[in-house]
Design an enzyme around this catalytic site. Structure first.
Site, mmCIF file in Angstrom:
data_model
loop_
_atom_site.group_PDB
_atom_site.id
_atom_site.type_symbol
_atom_site.label_atom_id
_atom_site.label_comp_id
_atom_site.label_asym_id
_atom_site.label_seq_id
_atom_site.Cartn_x
_atom_site.Cartn_y
_atom_site.Cartn_z
ATOM 1 N N TRP A 205 0.839 -1.203 0.000
ATOM 2 C CA TRP A 205 0.000 0.000 0.000
ATOM 3 C C TRP A 205 0.878 1.259 0.000
ATOM 4 C CZ3 TRP A 205 -0.214 4.061 3.462
ATOM 5 C CH2 TRP A 205 -1.293 4.930 3.343
ATOM 6 N N HIS A 206 2.038 1.170 0.668
ATOM 7 C CA HIS A 206 2.889 2.353 0.785
ATOM 8 C C HIS A 206 3.541 2.741 -0.538
ATOM 9 C CE1 HIS A 206 2.493 1.443 5.056
ATOM 10 N NE2 HIS A 206 2.740 2.719 5.237
ATOM 11 N N GLY A 207 3.724 1.797 -1.429
ATOM 12 C CA GLY A 207 4.326 2.175 -2.694
ATOM 13 C C GLY A 207 4.755 0.976 -3.500
#
Lengths: 288, 448
Positions: free
Chosen positions: B295-297
């Site tokens: 989700w963060h990248g």
């Protein structure tokens, strides 16, 4: 408390605390043994040798020079010191403490303009007109902010160093680490480090030399040692530019040291390297 | 509400007006599907609407965030098999805050599907819920259940709310401007060229990063919560002294709470949570944390970070009873047990942060290798010591404030005692003036 009272109280308390805190920190900076504090309070009179440079100038090891020459020294070098700021400090030295006999300038402080460091010197802007003028000219926002908040004046590494040297001398500091093996191996693989003269800094160097010589100081220009396999680009051209602009010879010590054990990193000799460098400067007669 | 909506659109459009179209698309899609979900009683159609929402949201997110990552990774696999693929990536600009508002909007339709909430019938109210500017770009991820009803009441200026909100904002500014931003240069140097630094310097860099990311993100959350509070809205707490956690499950109830609770409610529990046996519990934990990382990248570093946290949670479940037995056998005092647990959790969290911060896995492993060699492992070889000392002072101030907050709730003290409020706020203002870095570094979490 009425709703509006507390916000008035907050503003008042924030203001009073800021001024009171600023006053206390100003006293601390005045009492410090840090080189710039000593200059500003007139405690560096009768200096024979003035040493000027950026972090590379910090390898002008004062105890070694004093031992070699028997003369008193003052090193005003600082990490990333640009020439225009060095000039302001030299002006303070000349005005408040008199004329040194000799000044050594490591010319690599003409490679960078360092507005951030000039802003860091805001801690001294209250007691130095040249620094205050330079700050106003280079970073007007910081200059104004430091007038609004007095605590903000002391928000810098320069102030922290002044605090650190409150009761101790800063004259015997030297880089006391040895370059890592990984750095030694990587040196030749790195992109060449480009040395370029910043015109504004070169003008400041010219003016500083002129002001020092006008006051009766003999000025020598030098380039300190670099790590042997560290690739430099444009050093010769850089030296030529400085020599032609300042009409002075530059003493090039960039290849003086060859052992990794003499370096803390690519651009800075450590204790062992510095001692050899000081001996070389002495043999060249640059302290005379 | 209208003012909030206009301000939010202006705020987002200021960065890049074109992405307002994307934001409006997400809002319109989930608003429409939410209404249809509610009106339809046919389970088949309800499922279709739900999947339409989830698939479209994830497709948009996937395209903007993961397209190039997917292409690059596929090309790398093909290259590893000995072929030279003719694959091209696209130059895609990542819309700020897309992960946050997509998750927020998606949870709305899922909640309607689960019949946990009624759909919002006013389009503009729903648009304000998704786009409200304090939380739009970096959270907290608010839930429709608690947040949508807040738009129904009239908002009036309230001094108490203003006081509390200002307190949150000032503390947020301390964490961001004084703590995080002043640690950034030291940390950036370490992660840019780790081979040039000693092991002790790098270790200090990693420890400082743990507080940089905390200060940066929790600082933003505090400012967002404070601003919303002043505007009359209540955001959920997003951080609760995470480095005082004594277990990883506790850590995830204290760190980025709005995301971890989102992942728990919409991923871990639907996967079966801990109700389907030991193996599946571990699988669910690993999957949840891996996706949390992703989700963060779009980078393998985030996946490894998620994987590590998944492993920590699994290991904790596997080992907790053995550790308790050892502690009993050794007759360890409670405070030592707690201290050891706290240090272990913090150290392993820092280890995972190396992957989170490193631009790629090569740099991450290079840092770990250099620290592990213990080459020049001493204080002398740490550079910028003044920076480190200042950082230590700021971190101690932060931890002390959190410790006081744990013992005596500071928010209550600020609201109830005006003198304490004035002194505390003035103190924070002085700290910001004395320690602050004011050259406008953007927030780390804006990139997510």
């Amino acid at each position: 408390m009425k709703n509006s009272y507390w916000i008035i109280g907050l503003v008042l308390l924030a203001f009073i605390g800021d001024r009171l805190g600023g006053m206390i920190l100003q006293k601390l900076i005045e009492r410090s043994q840090f080189r710039y504090s000593r200059i500003e309070k007139g405690a560096t009179k009768n200096v024979d040798i003035l040493l000027i440079g950026n972090s590379r100038g910090l390898t002008f090891y004062q105890p070694a020079i004093e031992k070699l020459t028997g003369k008193s020294t003052l090193n005003i070098s600082y990490n990333g010191l640009p020439m225009n700021l060095a000039r302001a400090i030299v002006q303070d030295q000349l005005q408040k403490n008199g004329t040194p006999k000799v000044a050594l300038i490591d010319i690599t402080l003409c490679t960078k303009s360092n507005q951030e460091l000039i802003s860091s010197f805001k801690a001294y802007a209250t007691c130095s007109q040249p620094i205050a003028d330079l700050l106003r000219q280079q970073d007007v926002k910081t200059y104004r902010a430091s007038r609004v908040s007095h605590l903000y004046r002391y928000n810098s590494e320069v102030f922290q160093r002044a605090l650190f040297y409150l009761n101790q001398s800063d004259e015997d500091w030297l880089l006391d680490r040895t370059i890592t093996q990984a750095m030694v191996e990587n040196a030749a693989l790195l992109e060449p480090y480009q040395l370029k003269v910043k015109p504004q800094q070169l003008v400041a160097l010219q003016k500083t030399i002129w002001e020092l010589e006008e006051a009766g100081t003999e000025v020598h220009l030098v380039v300190g040692p670099y790590f042997p396999t560290f690739r430099l680009a444009g050093l010769e051209e850089y030296i030529q530019q400085v020599e032609s602009a300042c009409q002075k010879e530059v003493h090039d010590f960039s290849n003086l040291l060859s052992e990794p054990a003499h370096f803390g990193d690519y651009q800075h000799p450590n204790v062992a390297g510095s001692l050899l460098y000081m001996e070389a400067l002495d043999q060249e007669g640059l302290f005379d | 509400m209208w003012l909030s909506l206009a301000a939010s659109y202006l705020f987002y459009g200021w960065w890049d007006w074109r992405f307002l179209v994307l934001l409006t698309f997400t809002i319109t899609l989930d608003f429409t599907l939410g209404l249809r979900l509610h009106r339809t009683h046919d389970p088949q159609w309800r499922k279709r609407y739900l999947w339409a929402s989830i698939a479209t949201n994830l497709a948009v997110l996937g395209f903007f965030k993961y397209f190039n990552f997917f292409i690059d990774s596929t090309a790398a696999v093909i290259r590893a098999a000995g072929f030279e693929p003719a694959i091209h990536t696209l130059h895609i600009v990542l819309p700020v805050g897309i992960s946050f508002y997509t998750f927020q909007s998606m949870s709305y339709t899922i909640d309607i599907y689960r019949r946990e909430i009624e759909p919002e019938t006013n389009y503009f109210r729903y648009a304000t819920f998704v786009s409200l500017f304090p939380q739009l770009v970096a959270g907290p991820i608010v839930r429709a259940r608690s947040f949508l009803p807040q738009f129904r009441s009239e908002k009036r200026f309230d001094w108490n709310r203003f006081t509390e909100g200002l307190g949150w904002c000032l503390w947020g500014f301390y964490k961001k401007v004084a703590l995080a931003d002043s640690l950034a240069p030291f940390v950036d140097q370490c992660f840019a060229a780790p081979e040039t630094f000693s092991s002790s310097h790098l270790l200090v860099g990693v420890l400082l990063y743990s507080f940089q990311i905390y200060g940066d993100f929790s600082g933003y959350s505090s400012i967002a919560i404070g601003l919303a509070h002043i505007m009359g809205y209540q955001f959920p707490t997003n951080f609760n002294s995470p480095y005082f956690s004594k277990s990883f499950s506790e850590f995830w109830t204290r760190w980025h709470i709005s995301l971890s609770s989102w992942l728990r409610d919409y991923l871990y529990i639907p996967l079966g949570g801990n109700r389907k046996g030991t193996f599946k519990t571990y699988r669910n934990l690993m999957l949840t944390m891996l996706l949390g990382g992703l989700w963060h990248g779009a980078n393998w570093t985030f996946l490894v970070w998620g994987l590590l946290h998944g492993l920590y949670l699994v290991a904790q479940r596997l080992l907790s009873s053995s550790i308790e037995r050892v502690e009993k056998v050794l007759c360890m005092p409670r405070w030592i047990q707690r201290g050891l647990a706290l240090v272990t959790v913090y150290a392993l969290t820092c280890f995972a942060w190396i992957f989170f911060r490193a631009p790629d896995l090569t740099i991450a492993f290079s840092i770990i290798r250099r620290i592990a060699t213990l080459e020049q492992f001493n204080w002398t070889s740490v550079q910028n010591k003044f920076h480190v000392m200042q950082a230590a002072v700021m971190i101690i101030i932060l931890l002390l404030a959190e410790l006081i907050n744990i013992r005596r709730n500071l928010t209550i003290l600020i609201v109830q005692r005006p003198v304490f409020r004035v002194v505390a706020m003035a103190l924070v203002l002085w700290l910001i003036a004395f320690f602050g870095t004011f050259d406008a570094d953007s927030f780390i979490y804006f990139q997510f």
